[in-house]
Each structure stands twice: as structure tokens, then as C-alpha cells.
Design a protein around this motif. Structure first.
Motif, short mmCIF file in Angstrom:
data_model
loop_
_atom_site.label_atom_id
_atom_site.label_comp_id
_atom_site.label_asym_id
_atom_site.label_seq_id
_atom_site.Cartn_x
_atom_site.Cartn_y
_atom_site.Cartn_z
N GLY A 1 0.70 -1.32 0.17
CA GLY A 1 -0.05 0.10 0.06
C GLY A 1 0.88 1.31 -0.06
N ASN A 2 0.26 2.58 -0.26
CA ASN A 2 1.16 3.56 -0.35
C ASN A 2 1.69 4.12 0.94
N ASN A 3 0.92 4.02 1.78
CA ASN A 3 1.20 4.46 3.28
C ASN A 3 2.50 3.50 3.69
N ILE A 4 2.52 2.13 3.55
CA ILE A 4 3.70 1.46 3.97
C ILE A 4 4.79 1.35 2.90
N ALA A 5 4.54 1.71 1.70
CA ALA A 5 5.57 1.89 0.92
C ALA A 5 6.44 3.04 1.24
N LYS A 6 5.77 4.20 1.75
CA LYS A 6 6.81 5.27 2.37
C LYS A 6 7.60 4.91 3.48
N GLU A 7 6.67 3.96 4.51
CA GLU A 7 7.55 3.68 5.65
C GLU A 7 8.64 2.89 5.21
N ILE A 8 8.69 1.71 4.39
CA ILE A 8 9.54 1.20 4.04
C ILE A 8 10.79 2.13 3.26
N ALA A 9 10.46 3.01 2.77
CA ALA A 9 11.64 4.10 1.79
C ALA A 9 12.23 4.60 3.24
N GLN A 10 11.48 4.84 4.20
CA GLN A 10 12.11 5.61 5.30
C GLN A 10 12.92 4.79 6.40
N GLY A 11 12.48 3.47 6.18
CA GLY A 11 13.18 2.66 6.96
C GLY A 11 12.30 2.17 8.17
N SER A 12 11.02 2.61 8.38
CA SER A 12 10.44 2.26 9.57
C SER A 12 9.87 0.80 9.54
N VAL A 13 9.70 0.26 8.41
CA VAL A 13 9.12 -1.08 8.11
C VAL A 13 10.41 -1.71 7.37
N VAL A 14 10.58 -2.92 7.58
CA VAL A 14 11.89 -3.66 7.11
C VAL A 14 11.48 -4.11 5.48
N GLY A 15 10.21 -4.45 5.38
CA GLY A 15 10.03 -4.92 3.86
C GLY A 15 8.55 -5.85 3.91
N LEU A 16 8.26 -6.33 2.54
CA LEU A 16 7.11 -7.23 2.86
C LEU A 16 7.17 -7.89 1.46
N GLY A 17 6.20 -8.77 1.47
CA GLY A 17 6.01 -9.72 0.25
C GLY A 17 4.70 -9.17 -0.49
N ALA A 18 4.96 -8.63 -1.78
CA ALA A 18 3.79 -7.73 -2.41
C ALA A 18 3.15 -8.90 -3.41
N GLN A 19 1.82 -8.46 -3.17
CA GLN A 19 0.98 -8.95 -4.52
C GLN A 19 1.23 -7.95 -5.60
N LEU A 20 0.76 -8.55 -6.83
CA LEU A 20 0.89 -7.67 -8.22
C LEU A 20 -0.69 -7.47 -8.73
N PRO A 21 -1.55 -6.64 -7.81
CA PRO A 21 -2.98 -6.69 -8.07
C PRO A 21 -3.27 -6.23 -9.47
N TYR A 22 -2.73 -5.46 -10.13
CA TYR A 22 -2.97 -5.00 -11.43
C TYR A 22 -2.75 -6.23 -12.35
N ASP A 23 -1.64 -7.10 -12.27
CA ASP A 23 -1.56 -8.14 -13.11
C ASP A 23 -2.58 -9.08 -12.83
N GLN A 24 -3.26 -9.24 -11.67
CA GLN A 24 -4.27 -10.24 -11.24
C GLN A 24 -5.50 -9.82 -12.01
N GLY A 25 -5.66 -8.48 -12.25
CA GLY A 25 -6.82 -7.92 -12.70
C GLY A 25 -6.72 -8.23 -14.24
#
Length: 401
Positions: free
Chosen positions: A323-347
Motif C-alpha cells: 500500500g502507498n502508506n507502507i511503501a513510504k514507511e519502507i522507503a524511510q526505514g520504519s518497516v523492513v519490507g514485505l511480500g507484495a501481490q501484483l494486483p494490477y496483473d491479477q486484474g
């Protein structure tokens, strides 16, 4: 945000149709084949078609975040990669001349995952000349979704794309739609008692088990293989979240035996997870890490961690979904990272499978998109892969670019 032009648009160029504002993916850092569907002719021009990697058993976590799909379908089906869902130019032309109508029934539309999946669906329906006659949002209410389906049926769609809010409570409504001749393609989960190839066309999902493995790998690596962690999990019988949580638990046990999951806090309201974060930090003030089932619950956990005065060095956080909010937190180092879905591709895959059903073309019963590892080092590239758009200025700024 500027959209990238990609593989799905090759088919439009071939038939002289322009669709502005949407594009296709690039291969991921881990070497994933592009997940968005191409025409068969385009694949032949580019060389051999995408390799069928199949689905590794859930106990095999070695390739999480790579090309293998670790999840199986709602009924144990082996996964077909979304990249293999293709149409010839002639098939596309046949669909465009058919005057078909489609509808979308979401369990919940208020997050970045749903928004991106809708964009993939709408772009592909437009490319195929399929009219979208309704898009509904049940706001996690099974009663509302049943009512939504009744409203949709009054518009006489040829196909419905949906994710059941409750696999049991909505089953009769979906079964009635199928009996009335509507083709059904499901996202992530299927209604109870329905059979692929008979009652519905196919189910499309991310590699949720694999994404749980990715989140575990990120946690284990960030802690150096030692520590105590908590889980904030979705306390409901919901297939895809159950899969990702299982993937996280098993990977932690198998690969990081010196990391102990000391507490698991369940939730049903994704917007109220600061409460679960507070409970973990109160009971275990020296906790080393916390995992949450997806990004919105993690936002609540993160607010609790920040309010406690703990730093990202003291408590490591991992989750699923960019999500956009967590993307920003990852960029700033507050969240280590995540496993991402590719929802556009799913659509895209869901809309293409709708075309399969209208053509009478045999469809795989379970289709999935590979898990993607996202962390601070690749956040900008990962954002583009997930959203099919250039990373916005605010994210580039957060990443120091």
C-alpha cells in the motif's frame, strides 16, 4: 503518475486500438517473467512462451519471492502462472465484436490493492471491447454482497468478476448467477460448494503462501536469526490470508528456529490494529519484531510502535501488500519490507479469463502471480512493478532520490 506502456497493449496495437494511461510490467529483480498477459502471437515473436514453473508444495519455501509459485488453489489446485493466460489477435477481435458486458463485485474497495486490481480489470476490458456495467463494494458485508449480486444481475452481464466476502454466506447468490448462465471468475477465493469448470471459470490470486515466506525471510534476516516476535493475524476463515499467515509461521519455524513467535493477536477490523500492537508491546515490552497479515493492519501496529517510543532498530516490522502508506514507511526505514501481490496483473488475468469463458476456451482452474520481495533497496522499482506506474514524487523523496 506517468503510466508505462507494456505487453498487454501489444494486442491493441495489432488491432489498431489505442488505450491511454495503462501499461505492462517489467521483469522483477528476482527474475520473474512479466505477469501481465500477452497475445500468443506476441509471445511467439519474442521467443518461446513463458515456462510453466507450476506450484511447489507449500512446505518448500526455498523459492519464495522468485519465479516459483508456492500457493495452491482453494481446492488444492496447482497454479498456472498468469503470464500463460493469452489470446490470439483473432480471439481478441472476436471478443470485441461480441457486444459483451461484465460486472465486478468486490468484498471491499477501499484500499490500494483493490484500486490497482480495478485498474487492471478496466484497462483489459476496454482493450477487449467488453462493457463494464457495474462495480460494487460490499464493505466486508456478506449481506451487502448478496444484494449487490442481485442488483448486478438486473443489468444482464455476461460475466462477473468477484471476490466472495464470505465463502458460505454468498454461495447461493453466486450459484444462482451461474445457473442463469453468467460466467464467474473469482479473485483469491471461491464460494463453498462450487466447482471450477462447471460453476465458475477460474480463480486468480497472488502467491499468498509465498508472500508469507517473503515476510518471514525479511524478518529473520533483519533479526540475524535470533529474537522474539509477535503476529497480528486476520482472525477469520479467509483462504488467502490464512495461506500467507501459514507461510510466515512455517518459514520462521523451518529457517529461523532461534526466533520464537511468543504471541499471536487476532483481528477482524483492519483499521483497529493499534489495539493489537498495544497488547503485544504491553505484554512483551522487549519484543524484537511484529508481523501483520497485510499493510492496513500494519499501519495500526506501526502507530502503536511509534507511540511507545521504540525505533525501527528495536522492533522490526514486516507484512504483505505494498500500500502507498507502507511503501513510504519502507522507503524511510520504519518497516523492513514485505511480500507484495501484483494486483494490477491479477486484474488483467481475470479479465482475460473472462474472455476465455466467452470464447468457450478451456481455462486453468487456478491462476497465480508470483510473490515479490520488497525492501528499502528496491522500493522504487517494486512500486512500478506493483502499480504499473512510475514511483510518485513523494515516494522518491522518501527514498532520498
Amino acid at each position: 503518475m506517468k503510466r508505462k506502456i507494456g505487453s498487454v497493449l501489444l494486442s491493441m496495437a495489432m488491432i489498431g486500438v489505442l488505450l491511454g494511461g495503462c501499461g505492462g510490467p517489467q521483469a522483477s529483480e528476482e527474475g520473474n517473467a512479466p505477469a501481465e498477459a500477452q497475445t500468443e502471437d506476441a509471445q511467439e515473436d519474442a521467443g518461446a512462451p513463458a515456462e510453466d514453473t507450476g506450484a511447489a508444495p507449500p512446505e518448500n519455501t526455498a523459492s519464495a519471492g522468485g519465479t516459483d509459485i508456492l500457493s495452491t488453489g482453494p481446492n488444492g489446485e496447482k497454479a498456472t502462472p498468469a503470464s500463460e493466460i493469452t489470446l490470439t489477435d483473432e480471439e481478441i477481435e472476436q471478443i470485441r465484436n461480441g457486444g459483451y458486458k461484465a460486472a465486478i463485485s468486490l468484498h471491499y474497495g477501499g484500499n490500494d490493492w483493490a484500486t490497482s486490481q480495478l485498474e487492471g480489470l478496466k484497462a483489459t476490458f476496454e482493450m477487449l471491447g467488453i462493457e463494464l456495467v457495474a462495480t460494487t463494494d460490499a464493505d466486508f458485508s456478506a449481506e451487502q454482497q448478496v444484494s449487490d449480486i442481485e442488483t448486478i444481475m438486473a443489468k444482464n452481464p455476461d460475466v462477473i468478476i468477484s471476490i466472495p466476502t464470505d465463502a458460505t454466506a454468498t454461495a447461493d447468490a453466486f450459484q444462482k448467477a451461474a445457473q442463469d448462465g453468467v460466467k464467474l471468475v473469482f479473485m483469491d477465493n471461491v464460494p463453498a460448494g462450487m466447482t471450477a469448470g462447471e460453476d465458475y471459470v477460474s480463480c486468480v490470486s497472488a502467491d499468498n503462501y509465498g508472500n508469507g515466506c517473503v515476510a518471514a525471510d525479511l524478518m529473520g534476516e533483519a533479526l540475524g536469526g535470533k529474537g522474539k516476535i509477535g503476529m497480528v493475524y486476520y482472525d477469520a476463515d479467509f483462504f488467502v490470508t490464512n495461506q500467507r499467515d501459514d507461510g510466515f509461521r512455517k518459514t520462521m519455524a523451518d529457517k529461523f528456529p532461534d526466533i520464537e513467535i511468543v504471541t499471536e493477536q487476532g483481528f477482524t477490523d483492519e483499521n483497529g490494529c493499534a489495539e493489537q500492537g498495544d497488547a503485544i508491546l504491553t505484554q512483551y515490552p522487549m519484543i524484537n519484531g511484529i508481523y501483520a497479515s497485510w499493510d492496513v493492519p500494519m499501519e495500526g501496529v506501526l502507530s502503536s510502535v511509534k507511540a511507545s517510543g521504540l525505533t525501527s532498530e528495536e522492533v522490526k516490522l514486516t507484512t504483505i501488500d505494498l500500500g502507498n502508506n507502507i511503501a513510504k514507511e519502507i522507503a524511510q526505514g520504519s518497516v523492513v519490507g514485505l511480500g507484495a501481490q501484483l494486483p494490477y496483473d491479477q486484474g488483467v488475468a481475470e479479465a482475460m479469463l473472462a474472455a476465455y469463458s466467452l470464447l468457450g476456451k478451456e481455462a486453468p482452474t487456478y491462476v497465480a502471480v508470483s510473490a515479490k520481495r520488497v525492501e528499502q533497496s528496491n522500493i522504487l522499482e517494486a512500486y512500478e512493478d506493483v502499480y504499473h506506474a512510475e514511483a510518485p514524487d513523494w515516494l522518491q523523496k522518501a527514498a532520498g532520490k
